[in-house]
Design a protein around this motif. Structure first.
Motif, PDB file in Angstrom:
ATOM      1  N   GLU A   9       2.861  29.398  13.680  1.00  0.00           N
ATOM      2  CA  GLU A   9       1.481  29.575  14.124  1.00  0.00           C
ATOM      3  C   GLU A   9       1.011  30.947  13.643  1.00  0.00           C
ATOM      4  O   GLU A   9       1.440  31.985  14.159  1.00  0.00           O
ATOM      5  CB  GLU A   9       1.402  29.503  15.651  1.00  0.00           C
ATOM      6  CG  GLU A   9       0.037  29.792  16.231  1.00  0.00           C
ATOM      7  CD  GLU A   9      -1.014  28.747  15.882  1.00  0.00           C
ATOM      8  OE1 GLU A   9      -2.202  29.052  16.008  1.00  0.00           O
ATOM      9  OE2 GLU A   9      -0.641  27.625  15.480  1.00  0.00           O
ATOM     10  N   ARG A 257       4.877  28.519  20.890  1.00  0.00           N
ATOM     11  CA  ARG A 257       3.864  28.187  19.880  1.00  0.00           C
ATOM     12  C   ARG A 257       2.501  28.792  20.181  1.00  0.00           C
ATOM     13  O   ARG A 257       1.662  28.877  19.280  1.00  0.00           O
ATOM     14  CB  ARG A 257       3.753  26.666  19.740  1.00  0.00           C
ATOM     15  CG  ARG A 257       5.034  26.037  19.188  1.00  0.00           C
ATOM     16  CD  ARG A 257       4.842  24.571  18.883  1.00  0.00           C
ATOM     17  NE  ARG A 257       6.105  23.973  18.451  1.00  0.00           N
ATOM     18  CZ  ARG A 257       6.223  22.721  18.045  1.00  0.00           C
ATOM     19  NH1 ARG A 257       5.157  21.928  17.995  1.00  0.00           N
ATOM     20  NH2 ARG A 257       7.397  22.232  17.668  1.00  0.00           N
ATOM     21  N   ARG A 299      11.087  24.910  13.474  1.00  0.00           N
ATOM     22  CA  ARG A 299       9.799  25.569  13.378  1.00  0.00           C
ATOM     23  C   ARG A 299       9.647  26.464  14.606  1.00  0.00           C
ATOM     24  O   ARG A 299      10.541  26.552  15.449  1.00  0.00           O
ATOM     25  CB  ARG A 299       8.653  24.569  13.285  1.00  0.00           C
ATOM     26  CG  ARG A 299       8.521  23.611  14.454  1.00  0.00           C
ATOM     27  CD  ARG A 299       7.095  23.127  14.586  1.00  0.00           C
ATOM     28  NE  ARG A 299       6.207  24.223  14.929  1.00  0.00           N
ATOM     29  CZ  ARG A 299       4.920  24.281  14.611  1.00  0.00           C
ATOM     30  NH1 ARG A 299       4.372  23.303  13.925  1.00  0.00           N
ATOM     31  NH2 ARG A 299       4.174  25.303  14.974  1.00  0.00           N
ATOM     32  N   GLN A 300       8.511  27.126  14.697  1.00  0.00           N
ATOM     33  CA  GLN A 300       8.261  28.028  15.816  1.00  0.00           C
ATOM     34  C   GLN A 300       8.376  27.285  17.145  1.00  0.00           C
ATOM     35  O   GLN A 300       7.823  26.205  17.321  1.00  0.00           O
ATOM     36  CB  GLN A 300       6.871  28.649  15.685  1.00  0.00           C
ATOM     37  CG  GLN A 300       6.535  29.639  16.786  1.00  0.00           C
ATOM     38  CD  GLN A 300       5.196  30.330  16.549  1.00  0.00           C
ATOM     39  OE1 GLN A 300       4.736  30.398  15.417  1.00  0.00           O
ATOM     40  NE2 GLN A 300       4.589  30.829  17.594  1.00  0.00           N
ATOM     41  N   GLY A 301       9.102  27.903  18.059  1.00  0.00           N
ATOM     42  CA  GLY A 301       9.155  27.412  19.427  1.00  0.00           C
ATOM     43  C   GLY A 301      10.254  26.437  19.758  1.00  0.00           C
ATOM     44  O   GLY A 301      10.412  26.071  20.923  1.00  0.00           O
TER      45      GLY A 301
END
Length: 311
Positions: A9, A257, A299-301
């Protein structure tokens, strides 16, 4: 080919959703100094600091002229019509309130400026200054405060001569949250005697206090900094690119996120940079981070709920 925004993000994505079009930041040098240089907290500044490494080329001009020139560059490069004025150089809340207000207003008066981002230290935020910054949000502008923490370990902060500790950061965050001002916290990966675990613990501590954005920088050695002496004497070995990329991927995976990454690497001008050489440009690093997240299939998170034990 994978792109970073598939995994992270970014602040750019956040601004696109907020404004419905591309918005970029333009840097401003308002001529402020730093309490770690003028003797209030110390002299000589942080050991890694040489402000020429992020000194805008237009710094000799007035604030409004700097913003207008920055906007012209952004429009040529991206066609974006709106910008956020980013007061970056040194400590941009370290001056009398009247001078701060005058500087901010000069930038905000330029047509096309839709926001204000103020870079500062955790020990340079009074309630009056925070109230001033909050007043711009109340006028409908996008407002951010960027806090340079770098590490949550007081021994590291002392080692690099920051002139403040983690306690001042906690106090600053609490004050900014009372005024509902979003914070982007700056962290440096690879500080002297710090490794992956330090970076993960610092991230966990920052997230536990609440933060809206993060900037991650690799430690790089620039000419004119005190750290340059340690590097030349062989007392400092900067991170190599694969190690940095791996640590950043770990941090991204553990960041919720809703937190926007304003930056995942940092650069320095070739004439100033001593090491590591991969800090000359950002795209090699960003592409490597993207490739690493793609390789991991994350991915992020994805690990945002993972706890980190007490240090």
């Amino acid at each position: 080919m994978a792109v970073l925004s598939e995994f992270v993000e970014t602040f750019g994505q956040q601004l696109l959703r907020e404004f419905g079009e591309r918005v970029h930041k333009v840097t401003v040098d308002a001529g402020f100094t730093c309490p770690n240089r003028d003797g209030s907290r110390g002299r000589g500044g942080c050991t890694f600091c040489n402000n020429k490494s992020f000194h805008p080329a237009t710094a000799a001009r007035g604030i409004a002229d700097q913003v207008r020139e920055g906007m012209r560059c952004v429009r040529r490069r991206t066609r974006a019509r709106k910008v956020i004025a980013y007061f970056q150089t040194y400590t941009n809340t370290y001056a009398p309130l009247s001078r701060l207000s005058a500087a901010y207003e000069q930038a905000l008066a330029v047509p096309g400026v839709v926001g204000l981002s103020v870079g500062t230290r955790p020990d340079c935020l009074s309630e009056a200054v925070v109230a001033l910054i909050a007043s711009y949000r109340d006028r409908g502008l996008s407002v951010w405060v960027e806090l340079g923490l770098q590490s949550s370990f007081d021994e590291t902060l002392a080692r690099v001569n920051r002139g403040h500790g983690y306690g001042e950061y906690r106090e600053a965050i609490a004050l900014l949250q009372r005024y509902r001002i979003p914070v982007c916290t700056h962290l440096i990966v690879g500080l002297p005697q710090e490794g992956r675990d330090h970076a993960l613990h610092t991230l966990a501590r920052v997230l536990s206090l609440g933060v809206a954005g993060l900037k991650i920088h690799p430690l790089h050695v620039v000419r004119g900094s005190r750290l340059a002496h340690d590097f030349r004497a062989g007392r400092l070995v900067p991170l190599d690119l694969p190690t940095y990329v791996g640590i950043v991927a770990d941090l991204v995976e553990r960041t919720p996120r809703h937190v926007a990454f304003h930056r995942l690497t940092g650069t320095a001008k070739a004439a100033l940079l001593l090491a590591p050489d991969w800090c000359i440009g950002k795209w090699r690093v960003l592409n490597a981070i993207t490739a690493e997240l793609a390789r991991r299939g994350t991915r992020q998170g994805v690990f945002a709920c993972e706890g980190v034990s007490s240090w």
